[in-house]
Design a protein around this motif. Structure first.
Motif, PDB file in Angstrom:
ATOM      1  N   LEU A 158       0.827  -1.210   0.000  1.00  0.00           N
ATOM      2  CA  LEU A 158       0.000   0.000   0.000  1.00  0.00           C
ATOM      3  C   LEU A 158       0.859   1.257   0.000  1.00  0.00           C
ATOM      4  N   VAL A 159       1.972   1.218   0.730  1.00  0.00           N
ATOM      5  CA  VAL A 159       2.896   2.359   0.733  1.00  0.00           C
ATOM      6  C   VAL A 159       3.412   2.614  -0.680  1.00  0.00           C
ATOM      7  N   SER A 160       3.815   1.549  -1.371  1.00  0.00           N
ATOM      8  CA  SER A 160       4.310   1.696  -2.742  1.00  0.00           C
ATOM      9  C   SER A 160       3.226   2.212  -3.677  1.00  0.00           C
ATOM     10  N   LEU A 161       2.034   1.667  -3.538  1.00  0.00           N
ATOM     11  CA  LEU A 161       0.923   2.076  -4.390  1.00  0.00           C
ATOM     12  C   LEU A 161       0.616   3.563  -4.225  1.00  0.00           C
ATOM     13  N   LEU A 162       0.526   4.014  -2.989  1.00  0.00           N
ATOM     14  CA  LEU A 162       0.192   5.411  -2.711  1.00  0.00           C
ATOM     15  C   LEU A 162       1.339   6.348  -3.105  1.00  0.00           C
ATOM     16  N   THR A 222       3.566   5.783  -5.498  1.00  0.00           N
ATOM     17  CA  THR A 222       3.579   5.862  -6.959  1.00  0.00           C
ATOM     18  C   THR A 222       2.499   6.821  -7.450  1.00  0.00           C
ATOM     19  N   ARG A 223       1.348   6.744  -6.851  1.00  0.00           N
ATOM     20  CA  ARG A 223       0.252   7.633  -7.237  1.00  0.00           C
ATOM     21  C   ARG A 223       0.618   9.093  -6.964  1.00  0.00           C
ATOM     22  N   TYR A 224       1.279   9.344  -5.842  1.00  0.00           N
ATOM     23  CA  TYR A 224       1.702  10.707  -5.512  1.00  0.00           C
ATOM     24  C   TYR A 224       2.740  11.213  -6.522  1.00  0.00           C
ATOM     25  N   ILE A 225       3.717  10.348  -6.841  1.00  0.00           N
ATOM     26  CA  ILE A 225       4.753  10.723  -7.814  1.00  0.00           C
ATOM     27  C   ILE A 225       4.124  11.025  -9.168  1.00  0.00           C
ATOM     28  N   LEU A 226       3.171  10.215  -9.570  1.00  0.00           N
ATOM     29  CA  LEU A 226       2.499  10.396 -10.857  1.00  0.00           C
ATOM     30  C   LEU A 226       1.828  11.759 -10.947  1.00  0.00           C
ATOM     31  N   ARG A 227       1.292  12.229  -9.837  1.00  0.00           N
ATOM     32  CA  ARG A 227       0.557  13.490  -9.834  1.00  0.00           C
ATOM     33  C   ARG A 227       1.435  14.708  -9.577  1.00  0.00           C
ATOM     34  N   HIS A 228       2.509  14.540  -8.788  1.00  0.00           N
ATOM     35  CA  HIS A 228       3.221  15.718  -8.301  1.00  0.00           C
ATOM     36  C   HIS A 228       4.699  15.780  -8.678  1.00  0.00           C
ATOM     37  N   PHE A 229       5.307  14.660  -9.037  1.00  0.00           N
ATOM     38  CA  PHE A 229       6.748  14.659  -9.304  1.00  0.00           C
ATOM     39  C   PHE A 229       6.951  14.667 -10.809  1.00  0.00           C
ATOM     40  N   SER A 256       9.131   5.069  -5.568  1.00  0.00           N
ATOM     41  CA  SER A 256       8.218   4.357  -4.671  1.00  0.00           C
ATOM     42  C   SER A 256       8.809   3.019  -4.233  1.00  0.00           C
ATOM     43  N   ILE A 257       9.563   2.350  -5.119  1.00  0.00           N
ATOM     44  CA  ILE A 257      10.215   1.086  -4.768  1.00  0.00           C
ATOM     45  C   ILE A 257      11.284   1.328  -3.716  1.00  0.00           C
ATOM     46  N   VAL A 258      12.057   2.401  -3.901  1.00  0.00           N
ATOM     47  CA  VAL A 258      13.123   2.731  -2.959  1.00  0.00           C
ATOM     48  C   VAL A 258      12.544   3.135  -1.601  1.00  0.00           C
ATOM     49  N   ALA A 269       5.528  -4.427  -6.841  1.00  0.00           N
ATOM     50  CA  ALA A 269       4.142  -4.744  -7.216  1.00  0.00           C
ATOM     51  C   ALA A 269       3.257  -3.504  -7.164  1.00  0.00           C
ATOM     52  N   GLY A 270       3.440  -2.670  -6.150  1.00  0.00           N
ATOM     53  CA  GLY A 270       2.660  -1.441  -6.053  1.00  0.00           C
ATOM     54  C   GLY A 270       2.928  -0.515  -7.223  1.00  0.00           C
ATOM     55  N   PHE A 271       4.187  -0.434  -7.628  1.00  0.00           N
ATOM     56  CA  PHE A 271       4.557   0.379  -8.792  1.00  0.00           C
ATOM     57  C   PHE A 271       4.011  -0.222 -10.085  1.00  0.00           C
ATOM     58  N   LEU A 272       4.042  -1.556 -10.211  1.00  0.00           N
ATOM     59  CA  LEU A 272       3.664  -2.222 -11.457  1.00  0.00           C
ATOM     60  C   LEU A 272       2.215  -1.960 -11.846  1.00  0.00           C
ATOM     61  N   LEU A 273       1.363  -1.729 -10.878  1.00  0.00           N
ATOM     62  CA  LEU A 273      -0.037  -1.459 -11.197  1.00  0.00           C
ATOM     63  C   LEU A 273      -0.188  -0.208 -12.067  1.00  0.00           C
TER      64      LEU A 273
END
Length: 349
Positions: free
Chosen positions: A18-22, A24-31, A54-56, A202-206
């Motif tokens: 869940l940490v990775s998923l969230l 990644t979503r934050y990076i997608l929107r803001h980074f 997000s993986i790191v 896995a969170g990033f892969l989604l």
């Protein structure tokens, strides 16, 4: 493992996912670090990159919690610190490169520095089992071999990250098999660290599976290649499992083969081997008329077969384990001939 411990581990892994998923979503929107397509790109529209952050982040959170609350699983502290610091060094430099697009030789120098840091902390391949010979103590040769293994796999993983979902999915499959195999061999630290990488990837892969909404960038690909390389050394020598070092090369065999074949093919043809290109086998596969998804799923299938073979390999005597590579070498040779023939028919090569 007791049911209580299994539930605890499963909850920990799901929390990291869940940490990775969230993240990644934050990076997608803001980074907003964007990969602009060029002549050598496999994508056609500007796409955010550095999703590997997000993986790191997931890895860092995982190892901090392991350090604080799972003392019984730990390897010697200096080895732990050497692994974590060097992996974060690779991630930090790779993130800087994602933003600034530095020349390859600068990235290579940074990778060499991180590999030397690993060796300085005492993480070295010191013994391998060879057919007809048995266990061979490497002595001083363990240092250059460990160095080449770490830098080589770091770059192999990085070079192969050129299609939607390809290396994200490979990272999930490799970490899942390495987690299961080392656990079956009695692992503690490597087993937990592997599912930390599994959850993060896995969170990033989604968000990366074709069609990708975000790329992992060098910060993800170089970091994962480096982490897998060092974990293979830790598992073989410093973890409770003492899992065969050859497990990781087998899990990554299609990745290592493609990179090695392409490097020597370009070298023989007189090309500048460090320049960007689109002549990896997986790239020729895609340029021959197949979709990102088709090429990606093909490599997933190969990785799954290699994972099954790796489970079998650890059950046979050590001096016979290298023979398990033979059918995959023959498969890759046949695959190479097919891909080159298709590419020649389409006048790609």
């Amino acid at each position: 493992m007791t049911p209580t411990a299994f539930f605890l581990h499963l909850s920990f892994a799901f929390g990291l996912f869940l940490v990775s998923l969230l993240t990644t979503r934050y990076i997608l929107r803001h980074f907003k670090v964007i990969d602009i397509p060029g002549a050598r790109s496999s994508h056609s529209v500007p796409t955010p990159k550095s999703g590997g952050v997000s993986i790191v982040v997931t890895f860092l959170l995982g190892v901090i919690l392991i350090f604080c609350f799972a003392d019984a699983t730990m390897i010697p502290r200096r080895h732990f610190l050497g692994f974590v610091f060097s992996a974060l060094l690779i991630a930090g430099i790779s993130l800087y490169d994602d933003v600034k697009n530095k020349p390859f030789l600068i990235k290579l120098a940074a990778q060499c520095l991180a590999a030397l840091l690993v060796l300085a902390f005492g993480l070295v391949i010191d013994e391998v089992a060879l057919p007809w010979v048995g266990n061979v103590t490497l002595g001083i040769w363990g240092y250059p071999l460990s160095f080449l293994w770490i830098v080589g796999l770091t770059n192999a993983f990085n070079f192969m990250d050129g299609l939607d979902g390809l290396m994200g999915g490979v990272g999930v499959i490799v970490s899942a098999f390495f987690c299961a195999i080392t656990f079956s061999q009695g692992s503690t630290f490597v087993y937990i660290t592997s599912y930390t990488l599994l959850a993060g990837t896995a969170g990033f892969l989604l968000y990366n599976f074709p069609p990708a909404r975000i790329f992992m960038g060098d910060v993800g690909s170089a970091f994962l290649g480096f982490a897998f390389a060092v974990l293979a050394i830790i598992a073989a020598r410093y973890d409770h499992s003492h899992t065969s070092f050859f497990v990781m090369p087998l899990l990554m065999f299609n990745i290592i083969y493609d990179t090695t074949f392409t490097f020597f093919r370009r070298l023989i043809r007189g090309e500048r081997v460090f320049d960007a290109h689109r002549s990896h086998l997986y790239q020729l596969f895609q340029q021959s008329g197949f979709s990102h998804r088709a090429v990606t799923l093909f490599h997933y299938g190969v990785c799954l077969m290699q994972g099954g073979a790796a489970f079998w390999m650890v059950q046979i005597p050590g001096d016979r384990r290298l023979f398990v590579f033979l059918p995959f070498l023959l498969f890759q040779a046949a695959y190479t001939l097919v891909i080159l023939r298709m590419a020649k028919t389409r006048e790609i090569v």
